[in-house]
Design a protein around this motif. Structure first.
Motif, mmCIF file in Angstrom:
data_model
loop_
_atom_site.group_PDB
_atom_site.id
_atom_site.type_symbol
_atom_site.label_atom_id
_atom_site.label_comp_id
_atom_site.label_asym_id
_atom_site.label_seq_id
_atom_site.Cartn_x
_atom_site.Cartn_y
_atom_site.Cartn_z
ATOM 1 N N ILE A 190 0.803 -16.654 -6.179
ATOM 2 C CA ILE A 190 1.462 -15.481 -6.768
ATOM 3 C C ILE A 190 0.636 -14.224 -6.558
ATOM 4 O O ILE A 190 1.165 -13.145 -6.308
ATOM 5 C CB ILE A 190 1.671 -15.703 -8.286
ATOM 6 C CG1 ILE A 190 2.590 -16.891 -8.548
ATOM 7 C CG2 ILE A 190 2.215 -14.436 -8.939
ATOM 8 C CD1 ILE A 190 4.014 -16.675 -8.146
ATOM 9 N N ASN A 191 -0.666 -14.367 -6.684
ATOM 10 C CA ASN A 191 -1.527 -13.193 -6.608
ATOM 11 C C ASN A 191 -2.103 -12.924 -5.224
ATOM 12 O O ASN A 191 -3.046 -12.143 -5.089
ATOM 13 C CB ASN A 191 -2.665 -13.317 -7.616
ATOM 14 C CG ASN A 191 -2.143 -13.322 -9.030
ATOM 15 O OD1 ASN A 191 -1.558 -12.346 -9.489
ATOM 16 N ND2 ASN A 191 -2.329 -14.442 -9.720
ATOM 17 N N ASP A 192 -1.558 -13.612 -4.250
ATOM 18 C CA ASP A 192 -1.987 -13.343 -2.882
ATOM 19 C C ASP A 192 -3.474 -13.515 -2.662
ATOM 20 O O ASP A 192 -4.109 -12.727 -1.944
ATOM 21 C CB ASP A 192 -1.619 -11.914 -2.485
ATOM 22 C CG ASP A 192 -0.368 -11.921 -1.603
ATOM 23 O OD1 ASP A 192 -0.109 -12.961 -0.968
ATOM 24 O OD2 ASP A 192 0.324 -10.897 -1.573
ATOM 25 N N LYS A 193 -4.037 -14.528 -3.276
ATOM 26 C CA LYS A 193 -5.467 -14.792 -3.071
ATOM 27 C C LYS A 193 -5.650 -15.415 -1.696
ATOM 28 O O LYS A 193 -4.762 -16.097 -1.197
ATOM 29 C CB LYS A 193 -5.975 -15.761 -4.141
ATOM 30 C CG LYS A 193 -5.869 -15.241 -5.560
ATOM 31 C CD LYS A 193 -6.938 -14.211 -5.846
ATOM 32 C CE LYS A 193 -6.823 -13.725 -7.276
ATOM 33 N NZ LYS A 193 -7.701 -12.590 -7.565
ATOM 34 N N PRO A 194 -6.789 -15.180 -1.095
ATOM 35 C CA PRO A 194 -7.001 -15.683 0.265
ATOM 36 C C PRO A 194 -7.191 -17.204 0.307
ATOM 37 O O PRO A 194 -6.707 -17.869 1.217
ATOM 38 C CB PRO A 194 -8.274 -14.967 0.707
ATOM 39 C CG PRO A 194 -8.983 -14.607 -0.559
ATOM 40 C CD PRO A 194 -7.921 -14.408 -1.602
ATOM 41 N N GLU A 195 -7.870 -17.766 -0.700
ATOM 42 C CA GLU A 195 -8.241 -19.181 -0.618
ATOM 43 C C GLU A 195 -7.080 -20.115 -0.927
ATOM 44 O O GLU A 195 -7.044 -20.771 -1.946
ATOM 45 C CB GLU A 195 -9.427 -19.472 -1.542
ATOM 46 C CG GLU A 195 -9.197 -19.258 -3.019
ATOM 47 C CD GLU A 195 -9.392 -17.825 -3.481
ATOM 48 O OE1 GLU A 195 -9.527 -16.937 -2.618
ATOM 49 O OE2 GLU A 195 -9.394 -17.616 -4.695
ATOM 50 N N ILE A 196 -6.135 -20.138 -0.024
ATOM 51 C CA ILE A 196 -5.020 -21.052 -0.216
ATOM 52 C C ILE A 196 -4.336 -21.306 1.121
ATOM 53 O O ILE A 196 -4.228 -20.419 1.957
ATOM 54 C CB ILE A 196 -4.004 -20.482 -1.233
ATOM 55 C CG1 ILE A 196 -2.858 -21.481 -1.445
ATOM 56 C CG2 ILE A 196 -3.481 -19.134 -0.774
ATOM 57 C CD1 ILE A 196 -1.868 -21.019 -2.490
#
Lengths: 335, 335
Positions: free
Chosen positions: B30-36
């Motif tokens: 949802i939060n557009d984090k890089p580690e995924i």
DNA sequence: TTGAAAGCGCTAACAC
DNA sequence: GTGTTAGCGCTTTCAA
């Protein structure tokens, strides 16, 4: 190494500790609950005040299933059209106990996108004047109740409140033609024309002119920035390129007033040499000299309708609605 | 007995469950984090969308020490004075990434109190046009950063942004006296006069008249509701009770315009038979006929200054400030 | 790249 | 009257 720990906020626990009671009791005091010793309450309130304690809105909101916040997106508060819409929105929102957060875009596409980005994670529902397709999609896709205002056409699957410019323009033509006008120019809004929004008003204007068998010359159309000055500048150009026109229909009253004043400053008689028709029905139009003939719309109602649709969406009631606000021709001395 | 459990909101856990991942992972998506993993992200996003998942603002706000919400209290969006102030507030707030929630009071004391009550637990700071002492106290005592706008005097211990009416009125007198006027009337705002607010403008008017050695008759003062119509009505009364006055100073431009138009409708020449001075410097004043002489103030600046003071309070910087906005006399054809 | 645990600050529900 | 126990829904460690 001294660590400057940044001033953590005062919480209910801090107050509880300082007062020697449980935080529940502090909560009772703060919220004026009946089940508490008046003396204790007073003591807690005093201490809380001294400590500068203020309950966290977020923590509160989380635990009570509380307030709705409505995002209201307009182009510009300084354009008198919008305050009237805002008044309607505030009224309808207030009736529901909703808070209203206001955003302005200046009708600039980049601003619109930024606002769309912001709005989606700051409000529970949104009613908006938006032109940019990406911005519209951003809000719509967020899944929040969303009502799009002011566009001529109706994007599929969207709840909308629209203004019937097409029928308005016919009222204007009826009126102008009956007054003997044949060569009618249009001053349109530049931002909207350039937004890529499908149905610009000058398009509808051209179509309607055809219906009435009126001639249409490309250079009878000018674009103006949305202000009195913009209208004046557009009129200046129109006077150069198309001195033969005898009437001018404008995107809105602000532009019309600017155009009309410029014409008068240039020595033209209004409506003798050139007649002017505005669009919106601003109070302002009655105050200028000569008073402006205009296609009036119920701007307050427009705002209310948008809120009502948003409320319906919140309630899960009814599908996407589409309210169309009609114009009313107010004939005054400018025609 | 079937229990109709009301439609609980879709939470991050619901999405996690449906997707077969942990809620952290959903949060990452949802939060557009890089580690995924991009694939996982996409899957989650799709499911979330389908389920109608929308993160809770409150839960979010709680965990990140985020956004500031500013309450802006004005009397009425339809009075063109306020939109200009609002523009200044929005601008300054936007520069700080603040959200602005807007409230209107219609300058009615009961509304003011209700608004005060609401505002204290919906915003983090507040800038307000407020007349009622109780309402002012309510907000001030809440302990939130608070800036009071528009009042003539300065309540102790309060951050304020004020308008220097007293010096403005002297500019008006200088001007009118130099034009030969001696019998000058004042049309004041009814709501404000009746609010119990200490320093009503007509008081300052009377004091200044004394300085200039001008006569002052009680019936040369009229109260008007804050609108063009109100101004007209007040002028009607003034014409009956004090036909001898040769100039009228009004609480603001709206009232002045109403009064001026009424005088003209009654056959008086402006400024020949009666001159008119407004207060505020609304754009509108340039558009009416004749253009209105007015004591102009920088309304936008007023709004900005208020936000700056609120920001200073949030930052703990500086004590209570007091900004005074001066007037500038714009001489136009109404005098 | 993903998951488990630990709160953020508050109030509702139930004890005492 | 007052305290205790549970969460509200999310993100931020930290561990795997």
């Amino acid at each position: 190494m001294s660590t400057t720990n940044k001033p953590r906020r005062v919480t209910i626990d801090d107050v509880a500790r300082s007062t020697g009671v449980s935080r529940q009791t502090v909560s009772r005091a703060i919220n004026d609950k009946p089940e508490i010793d008046p003396a204790t309450r007073q003591r807690i309130l005093t201490v809380a005040q001294e400590m500068g304690y203020r309950p966290s809105r977020f923590a509160r909101g989380m635990v009570r299933q509380s307030t709705t916040t409505l995002g209201l997106v307009i182009a510009d508060v300084l354009n008198p059209f919008f305050p009237e819409v805002v008044a309607g929105v505030l009224e309808a929102a207030d009736a529901r106990g909703w808070q209203v957060v206001i955003y302005t875009t200046a009708s600039e596409l980049s601003r619109e996108q930024k606002v769309a980005e912001t709005v989606v994670d700051h409000v529970d529902a949104c009613v908006a004047f938006l032109l940019d397709a990406a911005a519209i999609a951003r809000v719509a896709d967020s899944g929040m109740p969303f009502v799009l205002m002011g566009n001529e056409d109706r994007p599929v699957e969207l709840s909308t409140v629209r203004i019937d410019f097409a029928s308005g323009i016919r009222q204007a033509f009826d009126h102008l033609v009956s007054r003997g006008h044949r060569r009618i120019a249009m001053i349109d809004d530049r931002n909207r024309a350039e937004s890529g929004a499908p149905d610009v008003r000058s398009g509808l204007f051209t179509a309607a002119a055809a219906e009435y068998g009126l001639p249409v010359e490309p250079h009878w159309r000018q674009l103006a920035t949305n202000s009195v000055q913009g209208g004046a500048a557009a009129m200046e150009r129109l006077l150069e390129t198309a001195p033969e026109v005898t009437a001018v229909v404008s995107y809105n009253d602000m532009i019309a007033i600017g155009a009309m004043r410029h014409a008068m400053a240039r020595g033209l008689a209004v409506p003798g040499d050139c007649a002017f028709v505005g669009f919106d029905g601003l109070t302002l139009g009655e105050l200028v000299d000569p008073p402006l003939t205009t296609l009036s719309i119920d701007k307050r109602r427009l705002g209310q309708a948008a809120v009502e649709q948003a409320a319906a969406q919140m309630a899960g009631t009814g599908a996407m609605a589409d309210t169309v606000v009609r114009t009313e021709l107010m004939v005054r001395a400018s025609t």
